[in-house]
Design a protein around this motif. Structure first.
Motif, PDB file in Angstrom:
ATOM      1  N   PHE A  74     -14.802  16.490  15.104  1.00 39.92           N
ATOM      2  CA  PHE A  74     -15.405  15.159  15.111  1.00 39.92           C
ATOM      3  C   PHE A  74     -14.342  14.083  15.342  1.00 39.92           C
ATOM      4  CE2 PHE A  74     -19.189  16.728  12.465  1.00 39.92           C
ATOM      5  CZ  PHE A  74     -20.022  16.695  13.560  1.00 39.92           C
ATOM      6  N   CYS A  75     -13.208  14.193  14.632  1.00 44.70           N
ATOM      7  CA  CYS A  75     -12.158  13.171  14.753  1.00 44.70           C
ATOM      8  C   CYS A  75     -11.636  13.094  16.177  1.00 44.70           C
ATOM      9  CB  CYS A  75     -10.998  13.486  13.817  1.00 44.70           C
ATOM     10  SG  CYS A  75     -11.416  13.275  12.093  1.00 44.70           S
ATOM     11  N   LYS A  76     -11.424  14.251  16.779  1.00 46.90           N
ATOM     12  CA  LYS A  76     -10.885  14.271  18.135  1.00 46.90           C
ATOM     13  C   LYS A  76     -11.874  13.735  19.153  1.00 46.90           C
ATOM     14  CE  LYS A  76      -7.750  18.077  17.302  1.00 46.90           C
ATOM     15  NZ  LYS A  76      -7.862  19.535  17.091  1.00 46.90           N
ATOM     16  N   ASN A  77     -13.155  13.718  18.802  1.00 50.51           N
ATOM     17  CA  ASN A  77     -14.182  13.237  19.734  1.00 50.51           C
ATOM     18  C   ASN A  77     -14.922  12.041  19.172  1.00 50.51           C
ATOM     19  OD1 ASN A  77     -14.311  15.333  22.014  1.00 50.51           O
ATOM     20  ND2 ASN A  77     -14.216  16.547  20.145  1.00 50.51           N
ATOM     21  N   GLU A  78     -14.206  11.202  18.472  1.00 55.09           N
ATOM     22  CA  GLU A  78     -14.877  10.078  17.827  1.00 55.09           C
ATOM     23  C   GLU A  78     -15.645   9.231  18.855  1.00 55.09           C
ATOM     24  OE1 GLU A  78     -12.429   7.357  15.640  1.00 55.09           O
ATOM     25  OE2 GLU A  78     -14.185   6.378  14.782  1.00 55.09           O
ATOM     26  N   GLY A  79     -16.873   8.876  18.473  1.00 58.53           N
ATOM     27  CA  GLY A  79     -17.678   8.008  19.330  1.00 58.53           C
ATOM     28  C   GLY A  79     -18.455   8.748  20.397  1.00 58.53           C
TER      29      GLY A  79
ATOM     30  N   GLY B 182     -27.581  16.558  18.989  1.00 55.55           N
ATOM     31  CA  GLY B 182     -26.308  16.886  18.379  1.00 55.55           C
ATOM     32  C   GLY B 182     -25.870  15.847  17.379  1.00 55.55           C
ATOM     33  N   TYR B 183     -24.555  15.619  17.303  1.00 51.93           N
ATOM     34  CA  TYR B 183     -24.019  14.663  16.334  1.00 51.93           C
ATOM     35  C   TYR B 183     -23.012  13.747  16.999  1.00 51.93           C
ATOM     36  CZ  TYR B 183     -25.950  17.722  12.769  1.00 51.93           C
ATOM     37  OH  TYR B 183     -26.800  18.453  11.999  1.00 51.93           O
ATOM     38  N   ARG B 184     -22.844  12.574  16.378  1.00 52.26           N
ATOM     39  CA  ARG B 184     -21.821  11.647  16.816  1.00 52.26           C
ATOM     40  C   ARG B 184     -21.049  11.229  15.570  1.00 52.26           C
ATOM     41  NH1 ARG B 184     -22.476   7.368  20.437  1.00 52.26           N
ATOM     42  NH2 ARG B 184     -24.683   7.794  20.419  1.00 52.26           N
ATOM     43  N   PHE B 185     -19.724  11.221  15.669  1.00 50.17           N
ATOM     44  CA  PHE B 185     -18.890  10.813  14.557  1.00 50.17           C
ATOM     45  C   PHE B 185     -18.347   9.425  14.854  1.00 50.17           C
ATOM     46  CE2 PHE B 185     -14.618  10.729  12.564  1.00 50.17           C
ATOM     47  CZ  PHE B 185     -14.957  10.978  11.245  1.00 50.17           C
ATOM     48  N   VAL B 186     -18.690   8.461  14.005  1.00 48.61           N
ATOM     49  CA  VAL B 186     -18.118   7.121  14.142  1.00 48.61           C
ATOM     50  C   VAL B 186     -17.650   6.719  12.758  1.00 48.61           C
ATOM     51  CG1 VAL B 186     -18.488   4.737  14.831  1.00 48.61           C
ATOM     52  CG2 VAL B 186     -19.701   6.553  16.018  1.00 48.61           C
ATOM     53  N   ALA B 187     -16.324   6.664  12.576  1.00 50.76           N
ATOM     54  CA  ALA B 187     -15.791   6.542  11.221  1.00 50.76           C
ATOM     55  C   ALA B 187     -15.691   5.107  10.741  1.00 50.76           C
ATOM     56  CB  ALA B 187     -14.436   7.222  11.137  1.00 50.76           C
ATOM     57  N   ASP B 188     -15.571   4.156  11.665  1.00 53.62           N
ATOM     58  CA  ASP B 188     -15.427   2.772  11.181  1.00 53.62           C
ATOM     59  C   ASP B 188     -16.569   1.900  11.665  1.00 53.62           C
ATOM     60  OD1 ASP B 188     -14.711   2.977  13.745  1.00 53.62           O
ATOM     61  OD2 ASP B 188     -12.839   1.842  13.601  1.00 53.62           O
ATOM     62  N   SER B 189     -17.781   2.401  11.472  1.00 54.90           N
ATOM     63  CA  SER B 189     -18.966   1.688  11.962  1.00 54.90           C
ATOM     64  C   SER B 189     -19.450   0.692  10.924  1.00 54.90           C
ATOM     65  CB  SER B 189     -20.075   2.678  12.239  1.00 54.90           C
ATOM     66  OG  SER B 189     -20.463   3.284  11.030  1.00 54.90           O
ATOM     67  N   MET B 190     -18.589  -0.210  10.514  1.00 54.23           N
ATOM     68  CA  MET B 190     -19.031  -1.134   9.449  1.00 54.23           C
ATOM     69  C   MET B 190     -19.367  -2.499  10.003  1.00 54.23           C
ATOM     70  SD  MET B 190     -16.624  -0.442   6.338  1.00 54.23           S
ATOM     71  CE  MET B 190     -16.375   1.063   5.534  1.00 54.23           C
TER      72      MET B 190
END
Lengths: 234, 356
Positions: free
Chosen positions: A169-174, A226-234
């Motif tokens: 997820f981290c390597k494919n953020e967004g 599937g899924y999407r990882f967005v870690a700073d979606s604030m």
């Protein structure tokens, strides 16, 4: 990251519908992007080659060659983000495009705001090229050298699979990762159909890295896709 | 009106001859233990059944072959068509007449029933189409009228309009087109249900996430509505079609937003009890009048006190999708004062124990 005013991003719109091209041109120019257009697949491909746009918006239903073909061909030499426009909410079509290397998708009729957000996200992550040792997200810290993860400053213990999943997820953020892609890279070729593994592990991982009480999500489900990882979606 | 029969005429004739012959020979094995009149009853019974499903001519043929086989096997002389006693002549004649009457009457009753049934069906379809057309032409044309009208005034008087007015027109266009899209989605969902092409794709779903996405997606409609999400903590994953269940919850929430005042409270809850997922959407609005409860899930039914924007399809889609999951949906008066919709679906569960 590029300075928007000094060196604006170039975006190519490939769509056969003139009204959609016009709409996107106005909307994109209002956000200070430089816009070029192509009304079919062949012209689109030659424009990608000639202009090297920073991002391509690609309609799947083109009159001459399908958007899938365009995507497959250009992905051999074009690395920047491609966002798919899909007329129907046909999951299979979207999955196919994502597996062929599209970064994201928007279903027509789309909200302009949403498309713009997807474009910003895609551009933001495409400029982060170097592999990093430490991922520092709001409320989440990952040190790849020591394989340690902290949520809100507290160490969290992840199993090997959970950690591998988080890394992917981290390597494919967004980027939207299809179930197939995730299963293949975390569990291997022979497990690509075992969706229930993925569901359980994603649910477990969520509990460990997300802040459920405050409704802060990092892993987003794209229903049926599937899924999407967005870690700073604030 | 022609009776459409799934059994081909050729097969019907074959059965009309073979049926009585098989029954006759089967009873022949019991020849010494059974009276000929008992066999006659069984043959008439067979004839009645055949008459329920076959065309008239094969039914008549069956009556003939019943009489023939009865005479041939069970009236003296056995294996001959002649009848010895005058008693037997009367018996055979009576049997034949009863068989004919039986066959013809059963056939006629069925045909009459079918005609009545067809007529009712036709009337229902007609009624449905009328409702469909009036509802559709209204629900689809209203947003289109808004869009084209607003766009026209912007084109014609663009420069003369105040900033505020043109913003207002543009907002109308935007919201009307989203309403139009929602109606189209509802219609597509409904036709998926009606056509029987609906395939349930079950996957392990995180209900909290499903509900969060629905609430997020409808936020633009909330106004001053207060929407609360209450999901059982540590809820296991449940096996459902994520997309369809999202639509169910979306329609229920949408319905609650449509039928309540803008400052109402809406509560969404999800719990798992005895392998059933129980999903509720309740509000403190006016509630549903007693008389409307039974009709609420009917296609194109619209409640009396409603703000514009619905198709009358939302709840019937909720019902259809829930039933496709072998679940049930019901309405009762909410403890909050308004209506409470309860979706109850049998599910498989997957606990989130750590495995590896």
């Amino acid at each position: 990251m590029k300075q928007v005013n000094m060196n604006p991003y170039k975006i190519l719109v490939i769509d056969d519908e003139p009204s959609i091209r016009k709409l996107l041109e106005i909307e994109l120019q209002a956000s200070k992007y430089v816009v070029s257009e192509a009304e079919n697949g062949k012209k689109g491909m030659s424009k990608i080659l000639a202009d090297q746009p920073d991002l391509v918006i690609l309609d799947l239903g083109l009159p001459d060659i399908s958007g899938h073909t365009v995507l497959k061909k250009v992905r051999q030499w074009y690395k920047n983000p491609v966002i798919i426009l899909s007329a129907q909410s046909d999951e299979q079509d979207i999955i196919k495009a994502l597996d062929n290397g599209a970064n994201d998708y928007v279903v027509k009729p789309f909200k302009n705001k949403e498309l713009m957000a997807r474009i910003r996200t895609a551009l933001r992550f495409s400029t982060k090229i170097e592999p990093t040792e430490v991922y520092n997200y709001p409320g989440l810290e990952i040190d790849t050298a020591t394989r340690t993860v902290k949520k809100n400053g507290q160490y969290v213990k992840l199993t090997v699979t959970q950690y591998d999943l988080l890394m992917l997820f981290c390597k494919n953020e967004g980027k939207v990762l299809t179930h197939h892609t995730i299963l293949k890279s975390v569990w291997g070729d022979e497990h690509v159909t075992q969706l229930e593994y993925l569901r359980v592990f994603v649910a477990q991982l969520r509990k460990k890295i997300e802040d459920e009480e405050n409704g802060i999500r990092k892993i987003f489900t794209e229903s049926g896709i599937g899924y999407r990882f967005v870690a700073d979606s604030m | 009106m022609p009776i459409i029969n799934p059994i081909s005429l050729k097969k019907q004739y074959v059965v009309a001859i073979a049926g009585p012959v098989i029954v006759g020979f089967a009873f022949l094995l019991l020849y010494n233990h059974i009276h000929a009149s008992i066999v006659a009853f069984f043959l008439l019974f067979l004839l009645s059944i055949i008459a329920m499903f076959f065309e008239l001519k094969p039914v008549l043929l069956t009556a003939f072959s019943c009489a023939f086989i009865w005479d041939f096997l069970f009236l003296k002389p056995q294996f001959g068509l002649l009848v010895e006693t005058s008693d037997d002549v009367i018996r055979l004649l009576t049997f034949f007449i009863v068989a004919l009457l039986n066959g013809v009457l059963t056939h006629k009753i069925r045909k009459a029933e079918k005609i009545v049934w067809d007529r009712e069906e036709k009337e229902n379809i007609l009624k449905l189409y009328n409702t469909l057309f009036s509802s559709l032409s209204h629900e689809l044309r209203t947003p289109v009228t808004t869009i084209s009208g607003c766009a026209d005034s912007l084109i014609n008087h663009g420069s003369a309009l105040s900033e505020k007015d043109s913003q207002q027109l543009l907002t109308e266009i935007s919201s009307a087109s989203f309403r139009l899209n929602q109606q189209i989605n509802n219609l597509l969902n409904m036709s998926r249900l009606e056509s029987g092409f609906l395939h349930i794709r079950k996957e392990w779903c995180d209900i909290r996430e499903l509900a969060e996405q629905v609430v997020e997606g409808l936020k633009y409609k909330f106004g001053q509505h207060k929407v609360t999400l209450s999901i059982q903590p540590e809820l296991p994953l449940v096996s459902l079609d994520f997309g369809l269940m999202q639509q169910v919850l979306l329609n229920l929430l949408n319905n609650a937003l449509l039928y309540t005042q803008i400052d109402s409270s809406i509560l969404i809850t999800a719990v798992v009890e005895n392998n059933h997922l129980i999903l509720t959407v309740e509000d403190n609005g006016p509630g549903i009048p007693e008389a409307e409860i039974g009709k609420a899930f009917d296609k194109f039914f619209r409640g009396a006190n409603i703000t514009p924007g619905g198709t009358g399809l939302g709840l019937s889609i909720v019902k259809g999708y829930t039933e496709a999951h072998h679940g049930k949906v019901s309405i009762k008066k909410s403890d909050m004062g308004g209506a409470e919709f309860i979706v109850n679906i049998p599910v498989s569960l997957k606990e989130l124990y750590e495995t590896s």
